[in-house]
Design a protein around this motif. Structure first.
Motif, short mmCIF file in Angstrom:
data_model
loop_
_atom_site.label_atom_id
_atom_site.label_comp_id
_atom_site.label_asym_id
_atom_site.label_seq_id
_atom_site.Cartn_x
_atom_site.Cartn_y
_atom_site.Cartn_z
N SER A 186 -3.26 -1.96 9.26
CA SER A 186 -2.96 -3.01 8.28
C SER A 186 -2.54 -4.30 8.98
N ARG A 245 -7.46 5.28 5.26
CA ARG A 245 -7.22 4.06 6.03
C ARG A 245 -7.88 2.84 5.44
N ASN A 282 0.86 -1.18 0.00
CA ASN A 282 0.00 0.00 0.00
C ASN A 282 0.90 1.23 0.00
N ASP A 323 2.50 0.29 3.87
CA ASP A 323 2.24 -1.04 4.43
C ASP A 323 2.67 -2.12 3.44
N CYS A 325 -5.44 0.54 4.03
CA CYS A 325 -4.68 -0.18 5.06
C CYS A 325 -5.46 -1.42 5.50
N CYS A 376 0.54 4.38 2.44
CA CYS A 376 0.89 4.32 3.86
C CYS A 376 2.24 3.64 4.06
N CYS A 397 1.26 -0.16 9.32
CA CYS A 397 0.61 0.56 10.41
C CYS A 397 -0.25 -0.40 11.23
ZN ZN Z 1 -1.48 1.70 6.75
#
Ligand code: ZN
Length: 148
Positions: free
Chosen positions: A68, A123, A37, A42, A126, A40, A65
């Motif tokens: 995730s 988000r 991702n 991730d 995530c 972010c 994060c």
């Molecule tokens: Zn994330």
């Protein structure tokens, strides 16, 4: 959502992000795929072992994060024992709930704790990353998927 429920959901997310379940790379996995991702940062790698088209084992590794990681952890628990079709149906329902396309009926069980991300569009990716990687693992094993 009541404050009590919100706090409960947040504590479950924190618990799964700090102590992720099924955080390993099983050598006997029959399917695996990576997800990334970029919004972010991730990264997740999903491992699945299918037996007679049923998920006998699901695990993941990666870094990302709290959302995730918690989502991947909850997912590996939720899909165990489910058929490929049931996993696909659960992913569709989960995605509808976290994007706000559905009000959450029928209920998602423990995955419901992530429903709150619908208020934070950044988000959503995530929360769905692990699911996209799982779908890729089942569909095109070895694939690397990006949420963008
Ligand atoms: Zn994330």
């Amino acid at each position: 959502m009541s404050d009590v429920l919100r706090e409960l959901y947040q504590s479950v997310i924190l618990d799964h992000s700090k102590k992720p379940r099924n955080f390993r790379a099983p050598e006997d996995a029959s399917h695996h795929a990576e997800g990334f991702n970029p919004l972010c940062g991730d990264k997740v790698e999903i491992f699945v072992r299918l037996e007679d088209d049923v998920v006998a084992d699901a695990a993941f590794q990666g870094s990302g994060c709290a959302i995730s990681t918690a989502s991947a952890s909850l997912m590996t628990e939720a899909v165990r024992g489910k058929s490929r079709q049931e996993v696909e149906a659960l992913f569709r329902r989960f995605r509808d709930v976290v994007t706000g396309a559905s009000d959450g009926a029928p209920p998602l069980g423990k995955l419901e704790v992530l429903a709150g991300v619908r208020a934070f569009p950044m988000r959503v990716k995530c929360a769905t990353l692990a699911w996209h990687a799982l779908a890729a693992a089942l569909d095109k094993p070895g694939e690397r998927v990006s949420t963008e």
